[in-house]
Design a protein around this motif. Sequence first.
Motif, PDB file in Angstrom:
ATOM      1  N   VAL A   1       1.054  -1.346  -0.034  1.00 29.76           N
ATOM      2  CA  VAL A   1      -0.008   0.057  -0.031  1.00 29.76           C
ATOM      3  C   VAL A   1       0.916   1.186   0.199  1.00 29.76           C
ATOM      4  N   ASP A   2       0.632   2.059  -1.003  1.00 30.24           N
ATOM      5  CA  ASP A   2       1.519   3.178  -1.220  1.00 30.24           C
ATOM      6  C   ASP A   2       0.873   4.333  -0.597  1.00 30.24           C
ATOM      7  N   GLY A   3       1.353   4.488   0.987  1.00 29.98           N
ATOM      8  CA  GLY A   3       0.415   5.297   1.631  1.00 29.98           C
ATOM      9  C   GLY A   3       1.464   5.797   3.029  1.00 29.98           C
ATOM     10  N   ARG A   4       0.894   6.726   3.653  1.00 25.40           N
ATOM     11  CA  ARG A   4       1.466   7.129   4.756  1.00 25.40           C
ATOM     12  C   ARG A   4       1.299   6.393   5.945  1.00 25.40           C
ATOM     13  N   GLU A   5       2.336   6.083   7.030  1.00 23.85           N
ATOM     14  CA  GLU A   5       2.198   5.227   8.179  1.00 23.85           C
ATOM     15  C   GLU A   5       1.499   6.154   9.164  1.00 23.85           C
ATOM     16  N   ILE A   6       0.325   5.874   9.527  1.00 24.27           N
ATOM     17  CA  ILE A   6      -0.402   6.745  10.548  1.00 24.27           C
ATOM     18  C   ILE A   6      -0.676   5.623  11.728  1.00 24.27           C
ATOM     19  N   GLU A   7      -0.240   6.173  12.956  1.00 21.02           N
ATOM     20  CA  GLU A   7      -0.522   5.559  14.199  1.00 21.02           C
ATOM     21  C   GLU A   7      -1.300   6.089  15.209  1.00 21.02           C
ATOM     22  N   CYS A   8      -2.010   5.324  16.098  1.00 20.35           N
ATOM     23  CA  CYS A   8      -2.962   5.692  16.905  1.00 20.35           C
ATOM     24  C   CYS A   8      -2.915   4.926  18.202  1.00 20.35           C
ATOM     25  N   ALA A   9      -2.803   5.736  19.340  1.00 23.23           N
ATOM     26  CA  ALA A   9      -2.797   5.150  20.762  1.00 23.23           C
ATOM     27  C   ALA A   9      -4.180   5.379  21.215  1.00 23.23           C
ATOM     28  N   VAL A  10      -4.501   4.194  21.971  1.00 19.99           N
ATOM     29  CA  VAL A  10      -5.553   3.833  22.631  1.00 19.99           C
ATOM     30  C   VAL A  10      -5.459   3.480  24.124  1.00 19.99           C
ATOM     31  N   LEU A  11      -6.261   4.294  24.835  1.00 19.86           N
ATOM     32  CA  LEU A  11      -5.956   4.020  26.482  1.00 19.86           C
ATOM     33  C   LEU A  11      -7.292   3.695  27.015  1.00 19.86           C
TER      34      LEU A  11
END
Length: 352
Positions: free
Chosen positions: A215-225
């Motif tokens: 997948v040619d895309g940006r790597e986005i990360e999300c923290a859940v708490l």
Amino acid sequence: MKTKTKVAVIFGGRSTEHDVSRISAYSIIKNIDRDLFDVVMIGITKQGEWLPYEGSAEALPDGSWEKEAKPTGRISLEKGVAAIETCDVILPVLHGQNGEDGTVQGLFELLDIPYVGCGILASAVGMDKVFTKMVFENAGIPQCKHIVAYRHELEKNPETYNKEVSEKLGFPCFVKPSNSGSSVGVHKVKTEEELVIALNDAQKYDRKILIEEFVDGREIECAVLGNIAARAAKPGEIKPSKEFYDYEDKYIKGSSSVCIPAEIPEEKMEYIKELALKAYSALDCSGLSRVDFFLKEDGTVYLNEINTLPGFTDISMYSKMWISEGMTYKDLLTELINLAFSRKTETSRYTG
């Protein structure tokens, strides 16, 4: 004088991510609120020895703590369990196999002691990328196309999956062990010849291998708490210094650039947070998780994977995302420990 809560910090483990675990544990031990908590350190060697450790945390990152613990012969699980049973709560800093996959969580449940993080089922399914795909597909969460390969088929014929990959996914594509983390055994492959080599390496780490479309895309990360009422931090973005964010870049050189929060439209940020919480709920997570996404140029979002026990090193994304929300690292650890006690109450069952 108020009695402090005694926390068992367990680190190391029989895992390809043993070294990462030691560094994460060091960060936690150095930053935990000593006004509230007393720490009991328990290390697990790569050979599976459980060693209560009373020395300096400074010996954790380079592994020299083992010599200081001075084991005489093989130390059984019994000694480690005895040390854990003196504690009020467990903070497992165990990444990967035998720590993030539900195995050690089962031990904690049997001991009936509160512990930080996800339960047995969420940990086991979250660690197995193939089963995670099934859960998220059922929940209607967008993912990239993939194929599952098996070691026993590769042993019969190393080129078994060449045609299927060429027709369904194309090149380049990614090869990943189903049960592994920190990009161990992960390869970006561009030809059928490279596919055979990558699959041969990945099968060393697991009998199931995931082959995913590129997948040619940006790597986005999300923290859940959180537990039942979980919340998500504003996503961050990883900008790899290489073709992909590999083990060396994550934990050794740290040369990738990080943008927190990610520079994306507000509506896209809220959508990613919504998907992260949906994935967290679908897997029945508790405590914490980091959910990783791809964001394509046309705005399409794909969930890449979930990490139910993300790294806590000084360059780890999970803690950085919550710090960007105004929390301190110390307060984050305190909340995670409090969530462990809450989860213990929330999951209590009548046994007669």
